[in-house]
Structures are given as C-alpha cells and as structure tokens.
Scaffold this active site. Structure first.
Site, PDB file in Angstrom:
ATOM      1  CE1 TYR A  22      -5.226  -2.056   4.829  1.00 18.51           C
ATOM      2  CE2 TYR A  22      -3.960  -0.064   4.410  1.00 18.51           C
ATOM      3  CZ  TYR A  22      -4.623  -1.185   3.943  1.00 18.51           C
ATOM      4  OH  TYR A  22      -4.667  -1.455   2.587  1.00 18.51           O
TER       5      TYR A  22
ATOM      6  CB  SER B 208      -0.840  -0.024   1.286  1.00 18.43           C
ATOM      7  OG  SER B 208      -1.479   1.213   1.508  1.00 18.43           O
TER       8      SER B 208
HETATM    9  P1  NAP Z   1     -11.793  -6.358  -1.125  1.00 17.81           P
HETATM   10  O1  NAP Z   1     -12.526  -5.981  -2.359  1.00 17.81           O
HETATM   11  O2  NAP Z   1     -12.451  -6.227   0.190  1.00 17.81           O
HETATM   12  O3  NAP Z   1     -11.241  -7.846  -1.306  1.00 17.81           O
HETATM   13  C1  NAP Z   1     -10.541  -8.504  -0.290  1.00 17.81           C
HETATM   14  C2  NAP Z   1     -10.957  -9.953  -0.272  1.00 17.81           C
HETATM   15  O4  NAP Z   1     -10.201 -10.617   0.774  1.00 17.81           O
HETATM   16  C3  NAP Z   1     -12.431 -10.139   0.052  1.00 17.81           C
HETATM   17  O5  NAP Z   1     -13.008 -11.124  -0.767  1.00 17.81           O
HETATM   18  C4  NAP Z   1     -12.393 -10.576   1.501  1.00 17.81           C
HETATM   19  O6  NAP Z   1     -13.510 -11.361   1.883  1.00 17.81           O
HETATM   20  C5  NAP Z   1     -11.133 -11.405   1.507  1.00 17.81           C
HETATM   21  N1  NAP Z   1     -10.660 -11.681   2.866  1.00 17.81           N
HETATM   22  C6  NAP Z   1     -10.859 -10.930   3.994  1.00 17.81           C
HETATM   23  N2  NAP Z   1     -10.356 -11.564   5.057  1.00 17.81           N
HETATM   24  C7  NAP Z   1      -9.824 -12.732   4.601  1.00 17.81           C
HETATM   25  C8  NAP Z   1      -9.187 -13.822   5.230  1.00 17.81           C
HETATM   26  N3  NAP Z   1      -9.009 -13.868   6.557  1.00 17.81           N
HETATM   27  N4  NAP Z   1      -8.772 -14.868   4.470  1.00 17.81           N
HETATM   28  C9  NAP Z   1      -8.983 -14.870   3.136  1.00 17.81           C
HETATM   29  N5  NAP Z   1      -9.614 -13.875   2.484  1.00 17.81           N
HETATM   30  C10 NAP Z   1     -10.023 -12.813   3.211  1.00 17.81           C
HETATM   31  O7  NAP Z   1     -10.443  -5.492  -1.006  1.00 17.81           O
HETATM   32  P2  NAP Z   1      -9.414  -4.935  -2.103  1.00 17.81           P
HETATM   33  O8  NAP Z   1      -9.548  -3.466  -2.134  1.00 17.81           O
HETATM   34  O9  NAP Z   1      -9.485  -5.716  -3.346  1.00 17.81           O
HETATM   35  O10 NAP Z   1      -8.050  -5.229  -1.331  1.00 17.81           O
HETATM   36  C11 NAP Z   1      -7.158  -6.256  -1.712  1.00 17.81           C
HETATM   37  C12 NAP Z   1      -5.795  -5.926  -1.111  1.00 17.81           C
HETATM   38  O11 NAP Z   1      -5.346  -4.661  -1.607  1.00 17.81           O
HETATM   39  C13 NAP Z   1      -5.786  -5.817   0.412  1.00 17.81           C
HETATM   40  O12 NAP Z   1      -4.593  -6.382   0.924  1.00 17.81           O
HETATM   41  C14 NAP Z   1      -5.785  -4.311   0.643  1.00 17.81           C
HETATM   42  O13 NAP Z   1      -5.213  -3.958   1.873  1.00 17.81           O
HETATM   43  C15 NAP Z   1      -4.936  -3.854  -0.526  1.00 17.81           C
HETATM   44  N6  NAP Z   1      -5.097  -2.453  -0.865  1.00 17.81           N
HETATM   45  C16 NAP Z   1      -6.295  -1.966  -1.289  1.00 17.81           C
HETATM   46  C17 NAP Z   1      -6.414  -0.618  -1.594  1.00 17.81           C
HETATM   47  C18 NAP Z   1      -7.707  -0.014  -2.072  1.00 17.81           C
HETATM   48  O14 NAP Z   1      -7.785   1.232  -2.161  1.00 17.81           O
HETATM   49  N7  NAP Z   1      -8.721  -0.797  -2.371  1.00 17.81           N
HETATM   50  C19 NAP Z   1      -5.298   0.232  -1.442  1.00 17.81           C
HETATM   51  C20 NAP Z   1      -4.097  -0.307  -1.006  1.00 17.81           C
HETATM   52  C21 NAP Z   1      -3.995  -1.652  -0.727  1.00 17.81           C
HETATM   53  P3  NAP Z   1     -14.752 -10.582   2.611  1.00 17.81           P
HETATM   54  O15 NAP Z   1     -15.255  -9.606   1.610  1.00 17.81           O
HETATM   55  O16 NAP Z   1     -15.694 -11.697   2.917  1.00 17.81           O
HETATM   56  O17 NAP Z   1     -14.150  -9.924   3.810  1.00 17.81           O
END
Ligand code: NAP
Length: 255
Positions: free
Chosen positions: A159, A144
């Site tokens: 975080y 991130s």
């Molecule tokens: P997302 O749409 O919420 O997808 C994350 C997925 O991980 C969801 O399907 C979630 O399931 C699943 N998950 C949660 N807890 C878990 C566990 N214990 N074991 C296995 N799977 C689990 O989020 P995203 O935005 O795509 O984020 C993906 C990654 O990118 C994360 O590491 C996040 O920190 C990083 N990131 C995102 C952003 C952003 O702006 N979106 C920015 C920087 C970094 P549930 O929905 O059931 O919880």
C-alpha cells in the site's frame, strides 16, 4: 456559481466512500459525472442518487486492472456521453499484512494492491488520455499520507509503495503534459471513515484513537471532507496548480 459547468468527469471507484462523495460533489457543481466501479450495482445506485437530486450521472462497470476494458470503455464513453475533461483516479484497496506475514498473503497483497492502486491508475489514465489532452483537462489522483511515509497502523508495504508511486506518477505526468494545458494533481487523505476501513475500525478501535491523537484537528475525516479539495483541483480555481498534492489529513503530516 457552479465551478464545473460544461465538464464531463469520470471517477473510478465511485460506488463507495471518497469516490462516491467526489462524484456527487462534482455533479452539484454542474459536471456531468460518469461513475465507474468494479461493483457495478454500487456505481449504478450512486449514479441514481445523483440523478434523483437533479444531477447528470451515468455509471459503468470497470475493473481498473483490466487494461483492455479501460481502453474500450474510454471509447464507449466518448461516443455515448462525450469528451471527458476531468479524471479522478480514486479506486483503491488497502491491505494490512506486513512483509513478514505468510508468504502467500504477502505476495497476494503485493500483486493485488499494485495492480489496483498503481497500475490501475496508469491503465485508466492511459485509456482516457486522448480525451483529456483534447479537452486540456485535469487529472486528480488519490494518494495518501502514505505517499510520503509508511504508517504503522499496520499497513502493507504494498500500500505504501503504491501510494508513493501515485505521487511519482502525478509529478511525471504533470511535467509531461503541462505545456499542453493539462493539469495533474493528487489529494492525500488522512484517516477517512469509509467502508475501506470499517472492519479495522470495528475490530481495532485503538487504531482510530491513535490516529486521531496524532491529528491536530482531533477527529477522523469524512468522505465529504475530500470533496472541496477535489473540486478545487478539477476547476479553474487551481489554474496554476500542477504536480502538487493537497493533503486532506486534519494536519496529520504536519506533526
Ligand atoms: P472504499 O469505500 O472501499 O471505495 C473504494 C471503491 O473502489 C469501492 O467501491 C471498491 O469496490 C472499488 N474498487 C476496488 N477495486 C477496484 C477495481 N479493481 N476497479 C475499480 N474499482 C475498484 O474506499 P475509500 O476509503 O473511499 O478509498 C478511495 C481511495 O482513497 C483509495 O484509493 C484509497 O486508497 C484512498 N485513501 C483512503 C483513505 C481512507 O482513510 N479511507 C486514506 C487515504 C487514501 P469494492 O468495494 O467492491 O471493493
């Protein structure tokens, strides 16, 4: 030419957002993808979507905090599908309580976020490492902007600490595994519109505006914006890249 032909790629948190887009992108590049998510239904639906468009995809339920499940699933996938050569540690959650919130919330945020975003990365990596080493494979961890700084959006110290930890883990692993031909890198997404921040965007639109105002490219990112860099880091295009983080943040960290 497809860049990931003959690879088997595991993506955690692949039922939604960035992980889902990466899995689909890898499949388009010829990889057989294995989608893991705590939300089994979402992972199954995403895998079906890939198969329906001609890709090779399987899905399994996995909570990355459950170390023994990670080990068991690693063995199951090796037996049923084959030797994994690409691992994307993407599963993650975000929380927004600062350190001065109610004790119970602050402690719960710390425990949950570190367990999923940091220890989860360790658990899955450790479980799949024998296969990745045998394949001289590649690991891509999702960091991130907060792998470098704390962003007052607000976000939780947990975080920020977890994402700093992901970058440190990436460097340590790259150093240890480089001579074996295993490459380990990270991606640092900026503000990417996914279900992770849907509620924040809906309830606090000012926040998105503040972020975008600081972003040279002048827009929020889409999950699809992460796919190209994720293909680059998993493929031979990045043969001499390890221990690095590719920022995919619209230039946020440059200003
Ligand atoms: P997302 O749409 O919420 O997808 C994350 C997925 O991980 C969801 O399907 C979630 O399931 C699943 N998950 C949660 N807890 C878990 C566990 N214990 N074991 C296995 N799977 C689990 O989020 P995203 O935005 O795509 O984020 C993906 C990654 O990118 C994360 O590491 C996040 O920190 C990083 N990131 C995102 C952003 C952003 O702006 N979106 C920015 C920087 C970094 P549930 O929905 O059931 O919880």
């Amino acid at each position: 030419m497809a860049f990931l032909e003959n690879h088997i790629a595991v993506v955690t948190g692949a039922g939604s957002g960035i992980g889902r887009a990466i899995a689909a992108g890898y499949a388009r590049e010829g990889a057989r993808v294995v989608l893991l998510d705590v939300n089994e239904g979402a992972a199954a639906e995403a895998a079906k979507e890939i198969r329906d468009t001609g890709g090779k995809a399987d899905s399994f339920a996995l909570d990355v905090t459950r170390r023994e499940d990670c080990v068991a699933l690693g063995k199951e996938i090796a037996g049923k599908i084959g030797q994994v050569s690409i691992l994307v540690n993407n599963a993650g959650i975000a929380r927004r309580n600062g350190m001065l919130g109610a004790d119970e919330a602050v402690i719960k945020d710390w425990e949950d976020v570190i367990a999923i975003n940091l220890t989860g990365v360790f658990n899955v990596t450790h479980a799949f490492l024998p296969q990745i080493r045998a394949a001289k494979g590649r690991i891509v961890n999702i960091g991130s902007i907060q792998s470098f700084v704390h962003v007052r959006t607000p976000s939780s110290p947990a975080y920020t600490a977890s994402k700093h930890g992901v970058l440190g883990f990436t460097k340590a692993l790259a150093a240890e595994l480089g001579k074996e031909g295993v490459r380990v890198n990270a991606i640092g997404p900026g503000f990417i519109e996914t279900p992770l921040n849907a509620q924040t965007r809906a309830t606090n639109p000012e926040l998105a505006k503040t972020f975008i105002a600081h972003t040279p490219l002048g827009r929020a990112g889409k999950a699809e914006d992460i796919v190209g860099p994720a293909i680059f880091l998993a493929s031979d295009l990045s043969a001499y890249v390890t221990g690095s983080i590719v920022m995919v943040d619209g230039g946020y960290r440059a200003v």
